[in-house]
Design an enzyme around this catalytic site. Structure first.
Site, PDB file in Angstrom:
ATOM      1  N   ARG A  18       1.016  -1.194  -0.063  1.00 35.22           N
ATOM      2  CA  ARG A  18       0.030   0.086   0.161  1.00 35.22           C
ATOM      3  C   ARG A  18       0.950   1.275  -0.049  1.00 35.22           C
ATOM      4  O   ARG A  18       0.643   2.387  -0.812  1.00 35.22           O
ATOM      5  CB  ARG A  18      -1.089  -0.079   1.254  1.00 35.22           C
ATOM      6  CG  ARG A  18      -2.054  -0.929   1.211  1.00 35.22           C
ATOM      7  CD  ARG A  18      -2.925  -1.091   2.273  1.00 35.22           C
ATOM      8  NE  ARG A  18      -2.134  -1.226   3.552  1.00 35.22           N
ATOM      9  CZ  ARG A  18      -2.296  -0.652   4.590  1.00 35.22           C
ATOM     10  NH1 ARG A  18      -3.125   0.140   4.942  1.00 35.22           N
ATOM     11  NH2 ARG A  18      -1.351  -0.989   5.605  1.00 35.22           N
ATOM     12  N   ASN A  36      -6.076  -2.538   2.295  1.00 36.67           N
ATOM     13  CA  ASN A  36      -6.057  -3.915   2.437  1.00 36.67           C
ATOM     14  C   ASN A  36      -7.357  -4.593   2.727  1.00 36.67           C
ATOM     15  O   ASN A  36      -8.334  -3.829   3.335  1.00 36.67           O
ATOM     16  CB  ASN A  36      -5.384  -4.352   3.943  1.00 36.67           C
ATOM     17  CG  ASN A  36      -4.011  -4.528   3.676  1.00 36.67           C
ATOM     18  OD1 ASN A  36      -3.171  -4.578   2.555  1.00 36.67           O
ATOM     19  ND2 ASN A  36      -3.180  -4.435   4.703  1.00 36.67           N
TER      20      ASN A  36
END
Length: 88
Positions: A18, A36
């Site tokens: 990320r 996520n």
């Protein structure tokens, strides 16, 4: 301007996927987010110029060094609200 939603599968959680995606998206001038999902995938929503979204998609297939990407799916979506790119 357009927007796309990507679902990234493989070893993509716990490997700075990320944060690395945020860096790439910011460098490409994109807005959106990476987060996520409970099933182990990462969801990426990006809006901006078509060429920049295409470049991000190519990067998503590689990801950071520790990632092992097995699949990236793409679909058109509505651009998220707000400026900048964030992680959730």
């Amino acid at each position: 301007m357009s927007a796309a939603r990507f679902l990234v599968s493989g070893r993509v959680q716990g490997v700075f996927y990320r944060a690395s995606t945020r860096e790439q998206a910011q460098a490409l001038g994109l807005s959106g987010y990476a987060k996520n999902l409970p099933d182990g995938r990462v969801e990426v929503v990006a809006s901006g110029e078509d060429a920049a979204i295409d470049a991000l998609e190519r990067w998503l297939w590689r990801g950071p060094m520790a990632a092992e990407v097995t699949q990236v799916t793409r679909e058109h979506c509505v651009a998220p609200d707000g400026d900048g790119f964030r992680t959730a």
